[in-house]
Design an enzyme around this catalytic site. Sequence first.
Site, short mmCIF file in Angstrom:
data_model
loop_
_atom_site.label_atom_id
_atom_site.label_comp_id
_atom_site.label_asym_id
_atom_site.label_seq_id
_atom_site.Cartn_x
_atom_site.Cartn_y
_atom_site.Cartn_z
N ASP A 134 28.08 85.31 -3.95
CA ASP A 134 27.25 86.47 -4.25
C ASP A 134 26.19 85.99 -5.26
O ASP A 134 26.53 85.60 -6.38
CB ASP A 134 28.11 87.60 -4.83
CG ASP A 134 27.33 88.90 -4.99
OD1 ASP A 134 26.10 88.83 -5.18
OD2 ASP A 134 27.96 89.97 -4.94
N PHE B 94 32.44 91.48 -9.62
CA PHE B 94 31.74 92.76 -9.48
C PHE B 94 32.59 93.68 -8.59
O PHE B 94 33.07 93.24 -7.54
CB PHE B 94 30.35 92.54 -8.89
CG PHE B 94 29.48 93.77 -8.93
CD1 PHE B 94 28.84 94.14 -10.09
CD2 PHE B 94 29.34 94.56 -7.81
CE1 PHE B 94 28.05 95.28 -10.15
CE2 PHE B 94 28.56 95.71 -7.85
CZ PHE B 94 27.91 96.07 -9.02
N TYR C 216 16.76 93.77 -5.30
CA TYR C 216 16.15 94.75 -6.21
C TYR C 216 16.31 94.36 -7.67
O TYR C 216 15.87 95.06 -8.56
CB TYR C 216 16.70 96.17 -5.98
CG TYR C 216 18.21 96.29 -5.98
CD1 TYR C 216 18.93 96.28 -7.16
CD2 TYR C 216 18.91 96.43 -4.79
CE1 TYR C 216 20.31 96.40 -7.16
CE2 TYR C 216 20.28 96.55 -4.78
CZ TYR C 216 20.99 96.54 -5.98
OH TYR C 216 22.35 96.65 -5.97
N LYS C 217 16.98 93.22 -7.93
CA LYS C 217 17.16 92.78 -9.31
C LYS C 217 15.98 91.86 -9.68
O LYS C 217 14.86 92.32 -9.77
CB LYS C 217 18.53 92.13 -9.45
CG LYS C 217 19.63 93.19 -9.27
CD LYS C 217 21.05 92.68 -9.23
CE LYS C 217 22.01 93.86 -9.15
NZ LYS C 217 23.39 93.48 -8.82
N ARG D 160 23.99 94.94 -22.50
CA ARG D 160 23.52 93.86 -21.62
C ARG D 160 21.99 93.84 -21.61
O ARG D 160 21.36 94.88 -21.44
CB ARG D 160 24.09 94.09 -20.22
CG ARG D 160 23.93 92.91 -19.29
CD ARG D 160 24.65 93.17 -17.98
NE ARG D 160 23.99 94.24 -17.21
CZ ARG D 160 24.12 94.40 -15.89
NH1 ARG D 160 24.91 93.59 -15.20
NH2 ARG D 160 23.51 95.38 -15.27
C1 LIG Z 1 24.29 94.44 -8.19
C2 LIG Z 1 25.40 93.75 -7.50
C3 LIG Z 1 25.86 94.20 -6.24
C4 LIG Z 1 25.32 95.47 -5.66
O1 LIG Z 1 25.67 95.70 -4.33
P1 LIG Z 1 24.96 96.88 -3.56
O2 LIG Z 1 25.55 96.89 -2.22
O3 LIG Z 1 23.48 96.62 -3.59
O4 LIG Z 1 25.21 98.16 -4.32
C5 LIG Z 1 26.83 93.44 -5.61
N1 LIG Z 1 27.35 92.32 -6.18
C6 LIG Z 1 26.95 91.91 -7.41
C7 LIG Z 1 27.54 90.68 -8.01
C8 LIG Z 1 25.97 92.61 -8.09
O5 LIG Z 1 25.59 92.21 -9.31
#
Ligand SMILES: *Cc1c(COP(=O)(O)O)cnc(C)c1O
Length: 412
Positions: A197, A127, A222-223, A371
């Site tokens: 992560d 990511f 938030y997911k 997705r």
């Molecule tokens: C959604 C996501 C993030 C988002 O990070 P934010 O700091 O909340 O914007 C980070 N890492 C992964 C793997 C994600 O899927």
Amino acid sequence: MAPPTREQCLELDRHDPLASRREAFRLPEGLIYLDGNSLGALTVGAERSVARAVGAQWGVDLIRSWNVHGWIDYPATLGERVGRLIGAAPGETLVCDSTSVDLFKLAAAASLARGARTQIVTEAGNFPTDLHILQGLAKLLPQVEVLAVPRERIYEAIGTDTFLVVLTHVHYRTAEMFDLAEVSARAHAKGARVLWDLSHSVGAVPVDLRGAEADFAIGCTYKYLNGGPGAPAFLYVRRELQDGLMPVLSGWLGDARPFEFQDDYVPAPGVDRHRCGTPPVLAFAALDGALEAFDGVDMAQLRRKSVQLSSLFIELVEALPGAGALSLASPRDPARRGSHVSFAHADGYPLMQRLIARGVVGDFRAPDLLRFGFTPLYLRFVDVWDAVRILGEELAARPDDRPRDTPRLKVT
Ligand SMILES: *Cc1c(COP(=O)(O)O)cnc(C)c1O
């Protein structure tokens, strides 16, 4: 064998032990929401909790709320509740800041403890924020080098110079899943630590951080946890490593005695030292209420339904007459797949926009991925069937019926 009929999907819903969880959510009528892996749906609990925090707490008790409503302890109390979903022991998880910031905090703290080692190993195509945050850290610490290698070369890249391995458990594009315990063991054998992560894992696949001897973890709420847009993230530090890990963002609330207002920072014991500044209470209140949807949920049961939903989706999509235009970009083996499914399509962006216009909400990841996320607490088998029927109709639409250059919105 023919793919299941709509009637058979309704039958699966009638026997679904998680079916009643849907009542905990506020879902717009007629919408099939396949994007809970990116922004979870609103829960009744979150709505109530925010209303309470605004009205009865902020509006009435004002500053006394920090004590009487436990606002000051929110990072720890919500940390415990998230920790139970990821196999953490008490005192190992904290809710605070954003995933990006928590990654910086833990990677920077691990860098301070790196000894003579110089390398962070991560996956190319991870990511973007994971890569970008590490690149920024390497600018601050020129001795530290970030090595981003393809997935199949990660084990060979971990060497005696590596102090940290940073990986995303479930890949945001493909949903391909790492084996937590195996990666930990390989890294530990070389004397390196692993930072996971868990953004696309928590609340969707069972995670056992202690069982896997994981060192550090971060992730979004938030997911799949439905904490609300921009909800605070979580971080995890294995208990045995906590005393040796000094925060770099050593804010006042990570101090052992913040209300003594001393000049010199003394780290709080345990994971609390990774708190930084004042928590955004209204966002915590939303997450507090949202987590009620997970109370009493058996994660093995949730995983079973997640696999059933995503496997049903793949089976139905591949049986469509127009399926030749799509190619599966996620592992076919459900044991190696998280809770979302991606298909590549040459005209992916306009196609997804057409699906959204018809009430089937997924998302698009450049350059060509459609997705779809499968959230076992509120999705029904019949929703999957109906979504695929609409996808089939859009695939069958004559090219002339399709808008050519759909302008890209900021968020895809
Ligand atoms: C959604 C996501 C993030 C988002 O990070 P934010 O700091 O909340 O914007 C980070 N890492 C992964 C793997 C994600 O899927």
